[in-house]
Design an enzyme around this catalytic site. Structure first.
Site, PDB file in Angstrom:
ATOM      1  N   CYS A 141      36.176  50.227  44.980  1.00  0.00           N
ATOM      2  CA  CYS A 141      37.283  50.644  45.840  1.00  0.00           C
ATOM      3  C   CYS A 141      38.570  49.977  45.389  1.00  0.00           C
ATOM      4  O   CYS A 141      38.835  48.819  45.731  1.00  0.00           O
ATOM      5  CB  CYS A 141      36.990  50.317  47.303  1.00  0.00           C
ATOM      6  SG  CYS A 141      38.301  50.889  48.429  1.00  0.00           S
ATOM      7  N   CYS A 144      40.884  49.102  48.299  1.00  0.00           N
ATOM      8  CA  CYS A 144      40.420  47.934  49.058  1.00  0.00           C
ATOM      9  C   CYS A 144      40.703  46.625  48.323  1.00  0.00           C
ATOM     10  O   CYS A 144      41.153  45.644  48.919  1.00  0.00           O
ATOM     11  CB  CYS A 144      38.920  48.023  49.316  1.00  0.00           C
ATOM     12  SG  CYS A 144      38.348  49.562  50.027  1.00  0.00           S
ATOM     13  N   ASP A 145      40.420  46.606  47.022  1.00  0.00           N
ATOM     14  CA  ASP A 145      40.372  45.349  46.283  1.00  0.00           C
ATOM     15  C   ASP A 145      41.458  45.173  45.230  1.00  0.00           C
ATOM     16  O   ASP A 145      41.634  44.073  44.706  1.00  0.00           O
ATOM     17  CB  ASP A 145      39.005  45.219  45.597  1.00  0.00           C
ATOM     18  CG  ASP A 145      37.858  45.221  46.582  1.00  0.00           C
ATOM     19  OD1 ASP A 145      38.065  44.772  47.723  1.00  0.00           O
ATOM     20  OD2 ASP A 145      36.755  45.675  46.223  1.00  0.00           O
TER      21      ASP A 145
END
Length: 328
Positions: A141, A144-145
């Site tokens: 992701c 996300c990261d």
């Protein structure tokens, strides 16, 4: 065991639904799963290291810590949590029937309403070294990261050839020094506009006919990947600090046995603007019905919708029962 509300799944959608349902005195039961979909209770969020885009945590929080807080809040308001996996359901009539893993030949659990919040599992290749460097330079992701300090101003590689790969590579250019896209073939599967955007970006290099075969590092974090030319078989190492899979997700719907409508990629279909599926009393929330956003915050929002939809449905059932009773 019979319940007014059963929630299958334990990510942000499931726990938000549980919190709302419990505060409405619906006494929800949650089946959080035991390594269902290949991940721990809490879902995909448990595979994320630092979460910096969830409101209320200005210093950031790990995915595991956030799921622990969800769980604590759910139980505080009275949610009963079963650390078991549901493997089979019968939605042909109410009460709905659900069977636990390894107990399919026993009496089922039953419920008046069902909230499906089982998420979607990111596809991975499980290359050599992946077990060692997952969450230590490897992710599924980018949104996300990608902003994590580990990846800032560092070269990164994205695996995939579709719209998601192009979109995530473009997103990562905000933080990375350079982004490579490893594509197995000599052409993108992505739409023309997404492919052109990636190929024309000065910080993106497309590696055609390329397989990533191994993740390498210093024992602590990822520092290299091994590349294999799909045509010649030649291998070489590429210095990168991050590898991101963008090869799709698998919605966790197998246990439903095809009883709910899905789109062509397996995501549950809900009525627009609601969490309602084609079966009255069955609701879907989170990534299991969302192939576009796939974020913890949007999953939580849809979990709230599902709980409110379930509460209204139960109220309607009760009103119908009272009206029917008064006529007898």
């Amino acid at each position: 065991m019979h319940s007014k509300v059963i929630i299958v799944g334990s990510g942000p959608a499931g726990h938000t639904a549980a919190i709302y349902a419990a505060r409405a005195n619906l006494e929800p039961v949650m089946f959080e799963g035991m390594m269902a979909g290949g991940v721990a209770p809490g879902g995909q969020l448990t595979t994320t290291t630092e979460v910096e885009n969830f409101p209320g945590f200005p210093e950031g929080i790990t995915g595991s810590e956030l799921t622990d807080k969800y769980r604590e809040q759910s139980t505080r308001f009275g949610t009963k949590i079963e650390t078991e996996t549901i493997t089979k359901v019968d939605l042909s009539s109410r009460p709905f029937k659900l069977w636990r893993e390894d107990a399919e030949d026993q009496d089922p659990d039953t419920c008046d309403t069902l909230i499906v919040a089982t998420g979607a599992t990111a596809k991975r290749l499980y290359i050599k070294g992946e077990d060692e460097y997952w969450q230590r330079g490897m992710s599924a992701c980018a949104v996300c990261d990608g902003a994590a300090p580990l990846f800032r101003n560092k070269p990164l590689v994205v695996i995939g050839g579709g719209d998601s790969a192009c979109e995530e590579a473009t997103f990562l250019t905000k933080y990375a020094s350079h982004v490579y896209i490893a594509v197995r073939r000599d052409v993108f599967r992505a739409s023309n506009i997404m492919a052109k955007r990636a190929m024309n970006h000065p910080k993106i290099t497309v590696l055609w006919n390329t397989h990533v075969t191994e993740a390498k590092g210093n024992g602590k974090v990822l520092t290299q990947v091994e590349l294999k030319d799909a045509k010649t078989g030649a291998t070489r190492d590429l210095d990168v600090s991050g590898l991101f899979y963008a090869i799709g997700h698998t919605p966790n719907t197998a246990f439903l046995g095809g009883q709910l409508d899905t789109d062509e990629t397996g995501y549950l279909i809900v009525q627009p603007g609601t969490s309602k599926t084609k079966i009255p009393g069955v609701f879907a929330a989170g990534d299991v019905q969302d192939k576009h956003y796939r974020q913890a915050i949007t999953a939580a929002g849809s979990g709230c919708m599902a709980a409110l939809d379930a509460e209204k449905y139960l109220e309607e059932l009760e009103a119908e029962a009272q009206e029917s009773g008064s006529k007898l």
